[in-house]
Design a protein around this motif. Sequence first.
Motif, PDB file in Angstrom:
ATOM      1  N   LYS A  90       0.872  -1.338   0.052  1.00  0.00           N
ATOM      2  CA  LYS A  90       0.116   0.144   0.020  1.00  0.00           C
ATOM      3  C   LYS A  90       1.044   1.187  -0.122  1.00  0.00           C
ATOM      4  CE  LYS A  90      -3.442   2.535   2.519  1.00  0.00           C
ATOM      5  NZ  LYS A  90      -4.213   2.583   4.058  1.00  0.00           N
ATOM      6  N   SER A 119      -5.245   0.081  -8.636  1.00  0.00           N
ATOM      7  CA  SER A 119      -6.197   1.106  -7.946  1.00  0.00           C
ATOM      8  C   SER A 119      -7.109   0.641  -7.512  1.00  0.00           C
ATOM      9  CB  SER A 119      -6.263   2.164  -8.936  1.00  0.00           C
ATOM     10  OG  SER A 119      -6.881   1.525 -10.125  1.00  0.00           O
ATOM     11  N   LYS A 120      -7.470  -0.884  -7.560  1.00  0.00           N
ATOM     12  CA  LYS A 120      -8.632  -1.362  -6.767  1.00  0.00           C
ATOM     13  C   LYS A 120      -8.979  -1.063  -5.540  1.00  0.00           C
ATOM     14  CE  LYS A 120     -10.936  -6.037  -5.764  1.00  0.00           C
ATOM     15  NZ  LYS A 120     -10.591  -7.332  -6.022  1.00  0.00           N
ATOM     16  N   LYS A 121     -10.334  -0.768  -5.138  1.00  0.00           N
ATOM     17  CA  LYS A 121     -10.890  -0.348  -4.052  1.00  0.00           C
ATOM     18  C   LYS A 121     -11.248  -1.443  -3.194  1.00  0.00           C
ATOM     19  CE  LYS A 121     -10.289   3.983  -5.324  1.00  0.00           C
ATOM     20  NZ  LYS A 121      -9.233   4.931  -4.806  1.00  0.00           N
ATOM     21  N   TYR A 122     -10.989  -1.609  -1.873  1.00  0.00           N
ATOM     22  CA  TYR A 122     -11.321  -2.666  -0.965  1.00  0.00           C
ATOM     23  C   TYR A 122     -12.078  -2.083   0.088  1.00  0.00           C
ATOM     24  CZ  TYR A 122      -7.742  -5.691  -3.275  1.00  0.00           C
ATOM     25  OH  TYR A 122      -7.026  -6.544  -4.366  1.00  0.00           O
ATOM     26  N   THR A 123     -13.291  -2.471   0.294  1.00  0.00           N
ATOM     27  CA  THR A 123     -14.255  -2.004   1.077  1.00  0.00           C
ATOM     28  C   THR A 123     -13.549  -2.003   2.680  1.00  0.00           C
ATOM     29  OG1 THR A 123     -15.974  -2.632  -0.137  1.00  0.00           O
ATOM     30  CG2 THR A 123     -16.556  -2.261   2.237  1.00  0.00           C
ATOM     31  N   ASP A 126      -9.132   2.510   2.776  1.00  0.00           N
ATOM     32  CA  ASP A 126      -8.710   3.481   1.849  1.00  0.00           C
ATOM     33  C   ASP A 126      -7.325   3.544   1.111  1.00  0.00           C
ATOM     34  OD1 ASP A 126      -9.361   5.866   0.482  1.00  0.00           O
ATOM     35  OD2 ASP A 126      -8.780   7.136   1.963  1.00  0.00           O
ATOM     36  N   SER A 127      -7.256   3.686   0.081  1.00  0.00           N
ATOM     37  CA  SER A 127      -5.930   3.723  -0.238  1.00  0.00           C
ATOM     38  C   SER A 127      -5.519   4.577  -1.568  1.00  0.00           C
ATOM     39  CB  SER A 127      -5.238   2.176  -0.945  1.00  0.00           C
ATOM     40  OG  SER A 127      -3.929   2.395  -1.455  1.00  0.00           O
ATOM     41  N   PRO A 128      -5.584   5.944  -1.374  1.00  0.00           N
ATOM     42  CA  PRO A 128      -5.463   6.818  -2.616  1.00  0.00           C
ATOM     43  C   PRO A 128      -4.748   6.912  -3.435  1.00  0.00           C
ATOM     44  CG  PRO A 128      -5.116   8.038  -0.316  1.00  0.00           C
ATOM     45  CD  PRO A 128      -5.651   6.604  -0.258  1.00  0.00           C
ATOM     46  N   GLY A 130      -3.114   3.917  -4.612  1.00  0.00           N
ATOM     47  CA  GLY A 130      -3.022   2.732  -4.859  1.00  0.00           C
ATOM     48  C   GLY A 130      -1.829   1.678  -4.233  1.00  0.00           C
ATOM     49  N   TYR A 131      -1.799   0.555  -4.986  1.00  0.00           N
ATOM     50  CA  TYR A 131      -0.924  -0.585  -4.428  1.00  0.00           C
ATOM     51  C   TYR A 131       0.119  -0.791  -5.536  1.00  0.00           C
ATOM     52  CZ  TYR A 131      -4.835  -1.122  -1.636  1.00  0.00           C
ATOM     53  OH  TYR A 131      -5.927  -0.969  -0.565  1.00  0.00           O
ATOM     54  N   ASP A 272     -10.991   1.345   8.131  1.00  0.00           N
ATOM     55  CA  ASP A 272     -11.799   2.214   8.539  1.00  0.00           C
ATOM     56  C   ASP A 272     -13.403   1.371   8.824  1.00  0.00           C
ATOM     57  OD1 ASP A 272     -12.801   1.830   6.264  1.00  0.00           O
ATOM     58  OD2 ASP A 272     -12.859   3.855   5.542  1.00  0.00           O
TER      59      ASP A 272
END
Length: 348
Positions: A90, A119-123, A126-128, A130-131, A272
């Motif tokens: 991350k 840039s996948k979003k994991y519920t 938060d990772s603005p 990306g990875y 979060d």
Amino acid sequence: MIDYLIVGSGLAGISFSEMALQNNKSILVLDNNSQNSSKIAGGLYNPVILKRFSEVGQAKEHLLIMNEFLSVLEKKLDFKVNFRTPILRKFSSVEEQNNWFAASDKVNLAPFLSTNLISKKYTGMDSPFGYGEVLQTGYVDTALLLKKYREYLVKNQLFLEESFEYTLLQEENHGIRYKDIQARHIVFAEGFGMHANPYFKDLPLDGTKGELLVIKVPQLNLDVIVNTSVFILPLGDNLFKIGATYNWDDKTDVPTEEGKNELVERIREIIDCDFEIVSHFAGVRPTVKDRRPLVGTYSNHDSIHILNGLGTRGVMLGPAMAKALFENIEHQKPLDKAIDIKRFTKKS
């Protein structure tokens, strides 16, 4: 007479045991179940040191040996322990992204660092920025591996659960005698328990305590391992292993409130959503001051050997170090100077 008496059945001990068996040698394993760092280990294997974006030494070779070793073991015992799973780093800033892509251009790191920004979003996370994906990674269920392997040893009458009494070890012309056991060789793979061993206690095994949590997070839909200030490893059923802390002063395997609070604080920085602590583990990793394993033979004693100091990378190092020691004993293949205990002892 047997070929090998092996003291210890953690990752080092079972790696050597299986290496010997795969080469048609007879063994007996002795353990008093006092060391638990292998059982509670995160079990991750990762060819890259992500703090510095540098390659783990001989990573390609060690991964090849590890995967072949575990594949044979899984077929032999009919259970799966090697789970190939992506590790995502991350990113905390654009600068870290840039450092990643600069590292991925290096010849030795290119096979292990993907150049695709994820840039996948994991519920729940938060990772603005990306990875980045590390390749050729995964984890070994170390607790299951050690449990199943010990069951195999017990079933085949290759295991004794007892403490080793060093005063009863005798050297003979063609090996050693311990109580009523005669063996060509003895291999000590005791982890942090090495400090009680009169043959090897002067080696600089430092020991680093690590604590881990298993938490339940129903809202976190994570199917990869995430590495940031801690690692988050999905176990299924909304359970995640979180680790690990590093304590160089406390040499006990007792979980602490301080360790738990440190992990909880880091988790809250990453996710979060609410979580529940299911379990809390601790163990002392067998680490060495120069971060290299301890492999070799006791000075002037051709039948007394050590396999230790695998540290935080026991899963990845164990099979390769076991192979190196076995080939050194059986075929006089020289040990790499970086792992040979002679680097700490006077040459005889």
